[in-house]
Design a protein around this motif. Structure first.
Motif, PDB file in Angstrom:
ATOM      1  N   UNK A   1      70.944  42.492  53.665  1.00  0.00           N
ATOM      2  CA  UNK A   1      70.631  41.362  52.785  1.00  0.00           C
ATOM      3  C   UNK A   1      69.523  41.713  51.806  1.00  0.00           C
ATOM      4  N   UNK A   2      69.659  41.229  50.552  1.00  0.00           N
ATOM      5  CA  UNK A   2      68.579  41.416  49.592  1.00  0.00           C
ATOM      6  C   UNK A   2      67.565  40.287  49.728  1.00  0.00           C
TER       7      UNK A   2
ATOM      8  N   UNK B   1      62.673  43.663  59.689  1.00  0.00           N
ATOM      9  CA  UNK B   1      61.451  43.138  59.087  1.00  0.00           C
ATOM     10  C   UNK B   1      61.206  43.766  57.724  1.00  0.00           C
ATOM     11  N   UNK B   2      61.556  45.042  57.590  1.00  0.00           N
ATOM     12  CA  UNK B   2      61.502  45.728  56.303  1.00  0.00           C
ATOM     13  C   UNK B   2      62.928  46.075  55.902  1.00  0.00           C
ATOM     14  N   UNK B   3      63.151  46.262  54.614  1.00  0.00           N
ATOM     15  CA  UNK B   3      64.471  46.635  54.127  1.00  0.00           C
ATOM     16  C   UNK B   3      64.861  47.977  54.760  1.00  0.00           C
ATOM     17  N   UNK B   4      65.892  48.011  55.607  1.00  0.00           N
ATOM     18  CA  UNK B   4      66.226  49.263  56.282  1.00  0.00           C
ATOM     19  C   UNK B   4      66.724  50.348  55.341  1.00  0.00           C
TER      20      UNK B   4
ATOM     21  N   UNK C   1      63.880  54.744  56.370  1.00  0.00           N
ATOM     22  CA  UNK C   1      63.786  53.689  57.382  1.00  0.00           C
ATOM     23  C   UNK C   1      65.145  53.157  57.822  1.00  0.00           C
ATOM     24  N   UNK C   2      66.208  53.919  57.593  1.00  0.00           N
ATOM     25  CA  UNK C   2      67.530  53.406  57.949  1.00  0.00           C
ATOM     26  C   UNK C   2      67.632  53.205  59.466  1.00  0.00           C
ATOM     27  N   UNK C   3      68.575  52.378  59.904  1.00  0.00           N
ATOM     28  CA  UNK C   3      68.613  51.964  61.319  1.00  0.00           C
ATOM     29  C   UNK C   3      68.834  53.117  62.292  1.00  0.00           C
ATOM     30  N   UNK C   4      68.169  53.018  63.427  1.00  0.00           N
ATOM     31  CA  UNK C   4      68.355  54.010  64.481  1.00  0.00           C
ATOM     32  C   UNK C   4      69.665  53.801  65.234  1.00  0.00           C
ATOM     33  N   UNK C   5      70.340  52.692  64.956  1.00  0.00           N
ATOM     34  CA  UNK C   5      71.668  52.454  65.518  1.00  0.00           C
ATOM     35  C   UNK C   5      72.725  52.430  64.416  1.00  0.00           C
ATOM     36  N   UNK C   6      72.473  53.173  63.352  1.00  0.00           N
ATOM     37  CA  UNK C   6      73.384  53.185  62.205  1.00  0.00           C
ATOM     38  C   UNK C   6      74.792  53.590  62.617  1.00  0.00           C
TER      39      UNK C   6
ATOM     40  N   UNK D   1      54.763  52.638  48.227  1.00  0.00           N
ATOM     41  CA  UNK D   1      55.311  51.509  48.985  1.00  0.00           C
ATOM     42  C   UNK D   1      55.888  52.001  50.316  1.00  0.00           C
ATOM     43  N   UNK D   2      56.566  53.141  50.300  1.00  0.00           N
ATOM     44  CA  UNK D   2      57.146  53.677  51.527  1.00  0.00           C
ATOM     45  C   UNK D   2      56.054  54.026  52.536  1.00  0.00           C
ATOM     46  N   UNK D   3      54.946  54.530  52.054  1.00  0.00           N
ATOM     47  CA  UNK D   3      53.824  54.830  52.958  1.00  0.00           C
ATOM     48  C   UNK D   3      53.315  53.569  53.618  1.00  0.00           C
ATOM     49  N   UNK D   4      53.203  52.478  52.861  1.00  0.00           N
ATOM     50  CA  UNK D   4      52.778  51.205  53.428  1.00  0.00           C
ATOM     51  C   UNK D   4      53.739  50.753  54.523  1.00  0.00           C
TER      52      UNK D   4
END
Length: 206
Positions: free
Chosen positions: A131-132, A182-185, A107-112, A197-200
């Motif tokens: 952020x954690x 919204x989710x941890x990237x 799920x890493x950012x599409x603008x990484x 969890x990743x599937x969710x």
């Protein structure tokens, strides 16, 4: 600043995955697709070329049609060895820098790449951060922008016993690009429970 067209991407899949029974985490399924499929989809629009850093038999990655780069140093010295393999490959192919991503982080950012470029330090290095749960910013050392001009220095450091990513990046004044969502990237899959969890998360983001 390095232009996006000069940047190659390397997917770090060289870990031993001990908490997953030693099998390749990148080939595990999340929401009906393998982790590495998610990673390739996110990374490919951001870079000009891609390779996979993986040790062992490269044939298990053949279907992806990407170069498979083994660590050039023995005894699994950690993610920096994969970064170095990517830097060497990128240099051989005329790229100015390589961006590294982890094969188990779908799920890493599409603008990484854009974010790393914008926050790069004076040597062109940059690490991603997020952020954690408490709001504290944590660096993500497997996600970074690595100028190929520094590959010889990195090789010397690794040969000399350095293993901690941030010790080397800090010595070169690496920048830090903070990403949040919204989710941890940078949620990564280490255990079977993480797969669920990743599937969710994937279903929620779909």
């Amino acid at each position: 600043m390095t232009e996006q067209g000069q940047i190659a991407g390397v997917i770090l899949a060289g870990g031993r995955a001990t908490r997953m029974g030693g099998s390749d985490k990148g080939l595990k399924a999340v929401a009906g697709r393998r982790l590495i499929d998610h990673v390739i989809d996110r990374l490919s629009p951001q870079v000009q070329a891609m390779a996979i850093n993986a040790n062992g038999d490269p044939a298990r990655w053949a279907e992806f049609g990407l170069p498979v780069l083994a660590d050039s140093l023995p005894e699994y010295p950690g993610p920096l060895a994969g970064v170095l393999a990517g830097m060497d490959w990128a240099a051989e192919n005329g790229f100015a820098a390589v961006v590294s991503v982890a094969a188990d982080t779908p799920f890493f950012p599409r603008d990484l790449v854009r974010g790393l470029q914008a926050s790069a330090g004076p040597a062109g290095l940059c690490l991603a951060a997020s952020p954690d749960d408490t709001g504290r910013i944590q660096r993500q050392p497997t996600f970074g922008l690595w100028p190929v001009a520094l590959r010889h220095d990195l090789r010397r450091a690794l040969t000399g016993g350095l293993r901690k990513v941030v010790l080397w990046t800090d010595s070169h004044g690496a920048g830090q690009a903070v990403f949040a969502g919204a989710a941890d990237p940078f949620f990564n899959v280490n255990t079977p429970e993480d797969l669920a969890r990743a599937t969710e998360i994937a279903e929620r983001l779909a």
